[in-house]
Design a protein around this motif. Structure first.
Motif, PDB file in Angstrom:
ATOM      1  N   ALA A   1       0.719  -1.021  -0.102  1.00  0.00           N
ATOM      2  CA  ALA A   1       0.030   0.107  -0.153  1.00  0.00           C
ATOM      3  C   ALA A   1       1.061   1.119   0.066  1.00  0.00           C
ATOM      4  N   VAL A   2       1.929   1.332   0.797  1.00  0.00           N
ATOM      5  CA  VAL A   2       2.615   2.485   0.837  1.00  0.00           C
ATOM      6  C   VAL A   2       3.814   2.540  -0.174  1.00  0.00           C
ATOM      7  N   LEU A   3       4.336   1.664  -0.736  1.00  0.00           N
ATOM      8  CA  LEU A   3       5.549   1.648  -1.919  1.00  0.00           C
ATOM      9  C   LEU A   3       4.966   2.582  -2.838  1.00  0.00           C
ATOM     10  N   PRO A   4       3.892   2.328  -3.652  1.00  0.00           N
ATOM     11  CA  PRO A   4       3.819   3.500  -4.722  1.00  0.00           C
ATOM     12  C   PRO A   4       3.901   4.848  -4.426  1.00  0.00           C
ATOM     13  N   ALA A   5       3.112   5.104  -3.181  1.00  0.00           N
ATOM     14  CA  ALA A   5       3.286   6.423  -2.836  1.00  0.00           C
ATOM     15  C   ALA A   5       4.629   7.006  -2.280  1.00  0.00           C
ATOM     16  N   LEU A   6       5.573   6.286  -1.566  1.00  0.00           N
ATOM     17  CA  LEU A   6       6.800   6.358  -1.269  1.00  0.00           C
ATOM     18  C   LEU A   6       7.678   6.650  -2.336  1.00  0.00           C
ATOM     19  N   ALA A   7       7.270   5.784  -3.716  1.00  0.00           N
ATOM     20  CA  ALA A   7       8.049   5.966  -4.959  1.00  0.00           C
ATOM     21  C   ALA A   7       7.878   7.242  -5.579  1.00  0.00           C
ATOM     22  N   ARG A   8       6.650   7.623  -5.628  1.00  0.00           N
ATOM     23  CA  ARG A   8       6.412   9.001  -6.191  1.00  0.00           C
ATOM     24  C   ARG A   8       6.866  10.153  -5.549  1.00  0.00           C
ATOM     25  N   ARG A   9       6.980  10.066  -4.131  1.00  0.00           N
ATOM     26  CA  ARG A   9       7.582  11.090  -3.451  1.00  0.00           C
ATOM     27  C   ARG A   9       9.152  11.234  -3.785  1.00  0.00           C
ATOM     28  N   CYS A  10       9.735   9.865  -4.154  1.00  0.00           N
ATOM     29  CA  CYS A  10      11.198   9.692  -4.341  1.00  0.00           C
ATOM     30  C   CYS A  10      11.461  10.057  -5.985  1.00  0.00           C
ATOM     31  N   GLY A  11      10.441  10.112  -6.860  1.00  0.00           N
ATOM     32  CA  GLY A  11      10.717  10.375  -8.231  1.00  0.00           C
ATOM     33  C   GLY A  11      10.893   9.021  -8.954  1.00  0.00           C
ATOM     34  N   VAL A  12      10.361   7.972  -8.285  1.00  0.00           N
ATOM     35  CA  VAL A  12      10.776   6.557  -8.988  1.00  0.00           C
ATOM     36  C   VAL A  12       9.160   6.095  -9.537  1.00  0.00           C
ATOM     37  N   GLU A  13       9.222   5.498 -10.728  1.00  0.00           N
ATOM     38  CA  GLU A  13       8.140   4.911 -11.275  1.00  0.00           C
ATOM     39  C   GLU A  13       7.690   3.794 -10.125  1.00  0.00           C
ATOM     40  N   PRO A  14       6.095   3.782  -9.998  1.00  0.00           N
ATOM     41  CA  PRO A  14       5.626   2.997  -9.058  1.00  0.00           C
ATOM     42  C   PRO A  14       5.778   1.691  -9.256  1.00  0.00           C
ATOM     43  N   SER A  15       5.510   1.472 -10.768  1.00  0.00           N
ATOM     44  CA  SER A  15       5.537  -0.227 -11.263  1.00  0.00           C
ATOM     45  C   SER A  15       7.195  -0.726 -11.140  1.00  0.00           C
ATOM     46  N   ALA A  16       8.151  -0.032 -11.233  1.00  0.00           N
ATOM     47  CA  ALA A  16       9.488  -0.232 -10.826  1.00  0.00           C
ATOM     48  C   ALA A  16       9.481  -0.694  -9.527  1.00  0.00           C
ATOM     49  N   ALA A  17       9.213   0.355  -8.634  1.00  0.00           N
ATOM     50  CA  ALA A  17       9.229   0.013  -7.295  1.00  0.00           C
ATOM     51  C   ALA A  17       8.525  -1.225  -6.688  1.00  0.00           C
ATOM     52  N   LEU A  18       7.230  -1.492  -7.437  1.00  0.00           N
ATOM     53  CA  LEU A  18       6.459  -2.572  -6.812  1.00  0.00           C
ATOM     54  C   LEU A  18       7.191  -3.776  -7.291  1.00  0.00           C
ATOM     55  N   TRP A  19       7.620  -4.032  -8.443  1.00  0.00           N
ATOM     56  CA  TRP A  19       8.454  -5.072  -9.062  1.00  0.00           C
ATOM     57  C   TRP A  19       9.573  -5.524  -8.082  1.00  0.00           C
ATOM     58  N   LEU A  20      10.606  -4.451  -7.738  1.00  0.00           N
ATOM     59  CA  LEU A  20      11.625  -4.755  -6.951  1.00  0.00           C
ATOM     60  C   LEU A  20      11.360  -4.873  -5.351  1.00  0.00           C
ATOM     61  N   GLY A  21      10.179  -4.040  -4.846  1.00  0.00           N
ATOM     62  CA  GLY A  21      10.218  -4.148  -3.674  1.00  0.00           C
ATOM     63  C   GLY A  21       8.983  -5.145  -3.187  1.00  0.00           C
ATOM     64  N   ALA A  22       7.948  -5.355  -3.949  1.00  0.00           N
ATOM     65  CA  ALA A  22       6.708  -6.118  -3.593  1.00  0.00           C
ATOM     66  C   ALA A  22       6.829  -7.593  -4.109  1.00  0.00           C
ATOM     67  N   LEU A  23       6.975  -7.761  -5.489  1.00  0.00           N
ATOM     68  CA  LEU A  23       7.014  -8.901  -6.130  1.00  0.00           C
ATOM     69  C   LEU A  23       8.304  -9.709  -5.905  1.00  0.00           C
ATOM     70  N   ASN A  24       9.175  -9.228  -5.387  1.00  0.00           N
ATOM     71  CA  ASN A  24      10.629  -9.565  -5.018  1.00  0.00           C
ATOM     72  C   ASN A  24      10.401 -11.051  -4.628  1.00  0.00           C
ATOM     73  N   PRO A  25      11.140 -12.057  -5.231  1.00  0.00           N
ATOM     74  CA  PRO A  25      10.842 -13.269  -4.694  1.00  0.00           C
ATOM     75  C   PRO A  25      11.254 -13.633  -3.088  1.00  0.00           C
ATOM     76  N   LEU A  26      12.183 -12.555  -2.475  1.00  0.00           N
ATOM     77  CA  LEU A  26      12.453 -12.770  -1.051  1.00  0.00           C
ATOM     78  C   LEU A  26      11.219 -12.490  -0.240  1.00  0.00           C
ATOM     79  N   VAL A  27      10.312 -11.624  -0.865  1.00  0.00           N
ATOM     80  CA  VAL A  27       9.108 -11.308  -0.303  1.00  0.00           C
ATOM     81  C   VAL A  27       7.989 -12.427  -0.354  1.00  0.00           C
ATOM     82  N   LEU A  28       7.862 -12.958  -1.296  1.00  0.00           N
ATOM     83  CA  LEU A  28       7.080 -14.202  -1.463  1.00  0.00           C
ATOM     84  C   LEU A  28       7.624 -15.400  -0.724  1.00  0.00           C
ATOM     85  N   LEU A  29       9.042 -15.529  -0.702  1.00  0.00           N
ATOM     86  CA  LEU A  29       9.525 -16.788  -0.147  1.00  0.00           C
ATOM     87  C   LEU A  29       9.657 -16.649   1.301  1.00  0.00           C
ATOM     88  N   HIS A  30       9.997 -15.488   1.934  1.00  0.00           N
ATOM     89  CA  HIS A  30      10.327 -15.468   3.271  1.00  0.00           C
ATOM     90  C   HIS A  30       9.347 -14.587   4.118  1.00  0.00           C
TER      91      HIS A  30
END
Length: 471
Positions: free
Chosen positions: A184-213
């Motif tokens: 929920a917070v990752l896209p908003a935080l990414a926009r504030r930091c000037g990063v594309e939300p989709s890129a942030a979600l891919w690396l920070g939420a769909l990351n295999p480490l999130v799924l596995l651990h």
């Protein structure tokens, strides 16, 4: 012709990997002690092959999806969230995977319910089925976790009547709450930091480490990161007091989140003028954090023992850089007959902590150029790399914030590559592999690579020609 990636095919490939991983985990996962199979048995061997087959498929699907995110027609945030839900759904009902920590969480929650001091005693003091599931190395070890997490663990243990299967599901729901907050917070935080939300979600939420651990392993780092991210969003919106409160709550799950108070203080300092603005901001941030800590501790009744428990012994065979150097130095000193070998590991760990302090100080002197969230992410990476304990999911402390704040370039690429490698680093059982298990894991991964190679040659591959995708 150039090729583009079909996100829908990546979604289905990742789902196949997730299902295969769960199927393998039924016999090769971190099972209750009454269900653990002999590693050399046929079912356990087949399960390990199947689990690594699925694991490699899942990592490959995530990697290719990253190419789609960086492509000319990237999937939107809704499509990425759908993919995350698709990949995560099978893992919600799987046995624990890649770690047995969830059993420790349940035992600690049951101890809180039984009014046993978890900061003075280990699960052995509890006894019974829950304590039996905790590895022997942690049976006599007090917990270093804060009262926010212990309250959640106590609720999960109590509501499930201390039954192991139901308790695992309860702890996984707690972790899922944390992951949901992260998403929920990752896209908003990414926009504030000037990063594309989709890129942030891919690396920070769909990351295999999130799924596995965080999901399959139900680690409490999910709740810590969710609260930390929420606090940073509040800070970025000019609300430092609520931000300090949320970051303090994150630190009362796991202590590393306390570094986030640096980011809050920097934001708060921007509201003041004069030479003492940073001192005033630091004092205000610390005051809110202390009031939060006192209030939460009083409400939960767990006491302040977690402060002393932060020095809880680290597993003697953990993979941290400083522990490894300490063991190597100790062996050399013993071989030389110096009698100083026993001091090598503690000395290297202290040097590692000193290096963390220096690294954090250097990063925060450059926070105006780096950005506060990015500086915090790099600081937490330093804690992960140089700290006394090393677990693959600890990498998410920094990766989550790097995903939201790092500019496109080398650091993001390294973070993605490290995530893929670390995803393969632990067996589904959570134990170190022997020779047979390593062979079986490599065999499962090799079968997955063969399947992926075949997919490149089959009609309608994951990669489709650009001219076809544009039609």
């Amino acid at each position: 012709m150039d090729a583009v990636v079909d996100p829908n095919r990546c979604r289905m490939l990742g789902l196949a990997g997730s299902v295969a991983l769960v199927a393998g985990g039924l016999t090769a996962g971190a099972l209750p002690v009454t269900e653990v199979l002999v590693p050399s048995s046929g079912r356990a061997a087949l399960g390990l092959v199947c689990a690594y087959f699925g694991l490699v498929l899942l990592v490959a699907a995530w990697w290719w999806l990253g190419r789609a995110v960086r492509g000319p027609r990237p999937p939107g945030t809704r499509a990425l969230l759908t993919t995350l839900a698709t990949w995560a759904a099978p893992l919600l009902l799987s046995p624990p995977l890649f770690s047995r920590d969830v059993y420790s969480y349940l035992a600690q929650g049951a101890m809180v319910e039984a009014q046993i001091d978890v900061y003075a005693h280990g699960p052995e003091q509890l006894g019974g089925p829950l304590a039996t599931e905790v590895p022997a190395v942690w049976q006599h070890t007090p917990t270093p976790y804060g009262p926010v997490f212990l309250s959640a663990a106590a609720a999960a243990a109590g509501l499930t009547r201390f039954e192991v299967p139901a308790g695992i599901l309860g702890m996984r729901l707690v972790a899922l709450l944390g992951v949901g907050l992260m998403v929920a917070v990752l896209p908003a935080l990414a926009r504030r930091c000037g990063v594309e939300p989709s890129a942030a979600l891919w690396l920070g939420a769909l990351n295999p480490l999130v799924l596995l651990h965080l999901i399959a392993g139900a680690h409490n780092d999910a709740l810590m990161l969710g609260l930390l991210g929420a606090g940073l969003v509040a800070a970025s919106r000019g609300r430092p007091a609520p931000a300090a409160l949320l970051v303090a709550l994150a630190a009362l799950v796991k202590a590393p989140a306390a570094l986030g108070l640096l980011a809050v203080a920097v934001v708060w300092a921007g509201r003041f003028g004069g030479r003492t603005r940073m001192v005033r901001a630091a004092l205000l941030t610390l005051a809110v954090a202390l009031v939060t800590t006192v209030a939460v501790t009083a409400a939960t009744g767990t006491g302040y023992g977690w402060i002393g428990a932060l020095s809880t012994p680290v597993s003697p065979h953990n993979w941290s850089l400083t522990s490894g150097l300490g063991r190597l130095s100790g062996a050399l000193l013993d071989a030389a007959g110096s009698g100083l070998g026993e001091f090598a590991v503690p000395t290297w760990r202290r040097l590692g902590l000193a290096a963390v302090a220096v690294t954090v100080a250097v990063l925060w002197r450059r926070h105006e150029r780096l950005g506060t969230v990015y500086a915090l992410g790099l600081s937490l990476v330093a804690v992960f790399v140089l700290g006394p304990a090393f677990r693959p999911w600890y990498a998410l402390w920094g990766l989550f914030l790097i995903a939201a704040a790092a500019p496109d370039g080398r650091i993001r690429h390294w973070a993605a590559a490290a995530s893929g490698v670390l995803a393969l680093a632990v067996l589904p059982s959570g134990f170190a592999p022997d020779g047979l298990q390593l062979t079986l894991a490599v065999s499962g991964g090799a079968l997955a690579l063969l399947a992926l190679w075949w997919m490149f040659l089959a009609p309608g591959p994951v990669f489709a020609p650009r001219t076809q995708a544009a039609r």
